[in-house]
Design a protein around this motif. Structure first.
Motif, PDB file in Angstrom:
ATOM      1  N   ASN A   6     -12.324   4.408  -4.951  1.00  0.00           N
ATOM      2  CA  ASN A   6     -11.502   3.191  -5.004  1.00  0.00           C
ATOM      3  C   ASN A   6     -10.665   3.027  -3.724  1.00  0.00           C
ATOM      4  OD1 ASN A   6     -12.402   2.543  -7.606  1.00  0.00           O
ATOM      5  ND2 ASN A   6     -10.823   3.825  -8.562  1.00  0.00           N
ATOM      6  N   LYS A   7     -10.183   4.143  -3.206  1.00  0.00           N
ATOM      7  CA  LYS A   7      -9.370   4.112  -1.986  1.00  0.00           C
ATOM      8  C   LYS A   7     -10.212   3.656  -0.788  1.00  0.00           C
ATOM      9  CE  LYS A   7      -5.924   7.090   0.313  1.00  0.00           C
ATOM     10  NZ  LYS A   7      -6.410   7.222   1.695  1.00  0.00           N
ATOM     11  N   LEU A   8     -11.434   4.156  -0.692  1.00  0.00           N
ATOM     12  CA  LEU A   8     -12.341   3.758   0.383  1.00  0.00           C
ATOM     13  C   LEU A   8     -12.650   2.265   0.287  1.00  0.00           C
ATOM     14  CD1 LEU A   8     -14.233   4.647   2.738  1.00  0.00           C
ATOM     15  CD2 LEU A   8     -16.001   5.047   1.009  1.00  0.00           C
ATOM     16  N   ASP A   9     -12.845   1.797  -0.930  1.00  0.00           N
ATOM     17  CA  ASP A   9     -13.130   0.380  -1.154  1.00  0.00           C
ATOM     18  C   ASP A   9     -11.966  -0.497  -0.680  1.00  0.00           C
ATOM     19  OD1 ASP A   9     -15.203  -1.333  -3.017  1.00  0.00           O
ATOM     20  OD2 ASP A   9     -13.186  -2.180  -3.046  1.00  0.00           O
ATOM     21  N   ARG A  10     -10.732  -0.054  -0.963  1.00  0.00           N
ATOM     22  CA  ARG A  10      -9.552  -0.838  -0.592  1.00  0.00           C
ATOM     23  C   ARG A  10      -9.287  -0.789   0.912  1.00  0.00           C
ATOM     24  NH1 ARG A  10      -7.203   2.172  -4.662  1.00  0.00           N
ATOM     25  NH2 ARG A  10      -5.919   3.226  -3.087  1.00  0.00           N
ATOM     26  N   GLU A  11      -9.421   0.391   1.497  1.00  0.00           N
ATOM     27  CA  GLU A  11      -8.944   0.594   2.858  1.00  0.00           C
ATOM     28  C   GLU A  11      -9.996   0.336   3.948  1.00  0.00           C
ATOM     29  OE1 GLU A  11      -5.640   4.018   1.590  1.00  0.00           O
ATOM     30  OE2 GLU A  11      -7.342   4.529   2.881  1.00  0.00           O
ATOM     31  N   VAL A  12     -11.277   0.454   3.608  1.00  0.00           N
ATOM     32  CA  VAL A  12     -12.321   0.295   4.629  1.00  0.00           C
ATOM     33  C   VAL A  12     -13.193  -0.921   4.367  1.00  0.00           C
ATOM     34  CG1 VAL A  12     -14.275   1.392   5.800  1.00  0.00           C
ATOM     35  CG2 VAL A  12     -12.323   2.786   5.042  1.00  0.00           C
ATOM     36  N   HIS A  29     -14.997   9.139   8.658  1.00  0.00           N
ATOM     37  CA  HIS A  29     -14.514   8.797   7.315  1.00  0.00           C
ATOM     38  C   HIS A  29     -14.447  10.021   6.403  1.00  0.00           C
ATOM     39  CE1 HIS A  29     -15.792   4.962   9.012  1.00  0.00           C
ATOM     40  NE2 HIS A  29     -14.994   4.386   8.144  1.00  0.00           N
ATOM     41  N   TRP A  31     -12.154  10.445   3.153  1.00  0.00           N
ATOM     42  CA  TRP A  31     -12.477   9.831   1.862  1.00  0.00           C
ATOM     43  C   TRP A  31     -13.566  10.611   1.102  1.00  0.00           C
ATOM     44  CZ3 TRP A  31     -11.321   6.907   6.183  1.00  0.00           C
ATOM     45  CH2 TRP A  31     -10.255   6.007   6.067  1.00  0.00           C
TER      46      TRP A  31
END
Length: 383
Positions: free
Chosen positions: A165-171, A263, A266
């Motif tokens: 979810n963090k990768l989806d939001r930030e990248v 990356h 993540w």
């Protein structure tokens, strides 16, 4: 009466290819792309020393052993070190013995690292057992399988989903591309893997021309019984993790797994596994065969293991006995263990399998020693 015909894979007749495919498909232990004629023929396109021993009885083909013939009567599994699985694919009732087959093929020693032998052809050969890891959905569905994975490591899996979810939001929007045909992404994956091997002191098997040619050929193969398959994990338009290997039917066997070093925070390799398992039904896959080694990450996702053999089989007769005496010396020194001698022997085998010239072998061995020395110096300085 037993007759063994030895020939280059390109010279196999359509009848022999069909018989070989049928034998491989008829036994679950042989249901891997690396054990069929298509893999042997693909390797044959980039290696002149590729051979197949076609074992016949009364004119009928009853077994197939694919290998590379090296100087001195030595044979290694075809495609080594990419050949995670190998063996003599045969009829169960054929009653073959590897010593007789090797003698008829004029091979003194067949050295193996991932033997599958459901028919006991290698019964007399000294073998050490290793584990190979398989994601198997034949008796369950992806959702229940992932739940079992989560139950084994609940904290880790929870963290990986958080990172997803963090990768989806930030990248960028995270998506899995099954059957990725981007040549740019393929080249990136090769580069990442080579950098990883150099960084960790592993043998750079992708340095050899034939390994890169083989993978490029398979990457461009879009149809046929066996073909290359690349699966990519993207965040937006950026490739962050990928696998590449061969697919046949419902079985996928990746050779290369690597991630975008930019990356790493993540953990994209872990996110990849969770999404790839979930996508297996849509890809028409029931087996995601990870092979042996690197159990520190494979074990978390591959809840099934199979036993494979490591050792050497020799021809019946004097030449085979002489070869076995050398193998026994290595065994007594610990070549089949996990200690220093075992690691050295496996590294030497990997180099000898990949590098086709003496100059290439010497270069790789010198670099391996230098890399090991450098890592040891780093370990001592940190201690």
């Amino acid at each position: 009466m037993l007759d063994v015909e030895t020939l280059h894979p390109s010279l196999l007749t359509p009848t022999d290819v069909a018989v070989w495919r049928g034998l491989a498909a008829s036994q679950p232990a042989f249901a891997n792309p690396l054990l069929g004629p298509d893999f042997a023929q693909a390797v044959g396109k980039v290696r002149e020393d590729a051979r197949v021993a076609v074992v016949r009885r009364d004119g009928e083909a009853v077994g197939f052993l694919a290998y590379h013939r090296r100087p001195g009567g030595l044979a290694r599994p075809i495609g080594s070190p990419l050949s995670d699985y190998h063996g003599l694919v045969s009829r169960p009732e054929a009653g073959l013995k590897i010593g007789d087959v090797l003698r008829a093929a004029d091979v003194r020693l067949f050295r193996y690292t991932g033997l599958l032998d459901p028919n006991g052809v290698f019964a007399a050969a000294p073998t050490a057992e290793r584990a190979a890891y398989v994601i198997d959905l034949r008796e369950t569905d992806a959702e229940r399988y992932l739940e079992a994975v989560r139950a084994e490591s609940p904290k880790k899996i929870k963290n990986y989903r958080r990172l997803d979810n963090k990768l989806d939001r930030e990248v960028g929007s995270v998506r899995l591309v099954a059957g990725d045909i981007s040549r740019e992404s393929f080249n990136l994956l090769i580069d990442w893997k080579r950098e990883q091997l150099i960084r960790t002191g592993g043998h750079d098997y992708l340095r050899a021309d034939w390994t890169r040619e083989l993978m490029a050929d398979l990457f461009q193969t879009r149809d046929g019984a066996m073909r290359g398959l690349m699966i990519g994990l993207y965040a937006g338009d950026t490739l962050v993790a990928s696998h590449f290997g061969v697919r046949q039917g419902q079985t996928y066997h990746p050779w290369i797994a690597s991630t975008n070093p930019e990356h790493a925070a993540w953990s994209p390799g872990q996110i990849f596994f969770l999404r790839a398992i979930a996508a297996m039904p849509k890809m028409g896959l029931t087996r995601y065969d990870l092979g042996p080694g690197h159990d520190h990450y494979k074990r978390a996702y591959a809840l099934n293991t199979i036993s494979i053999g490591e050792g050497g089989a020799t021809a019946a007769g004097l030449g085979g006995r002489m070869a076995m005496s050398v193998e026994n010396v290595w065994s007594l020194a610990g070549a089949r263990g996990e200690g220093a001698v075992g690691r050295l022997r496996r590294r030497m085998d990997a180099i000898a399998s990949t590098e086709l010239t003496m100059g290439g072998r010497v270069r790789e061995f010198v670099e391996a020693v230098a890399s090991r020395t450098q890592r040891r110096s780093g370990e001592l300085s940190e201690a």
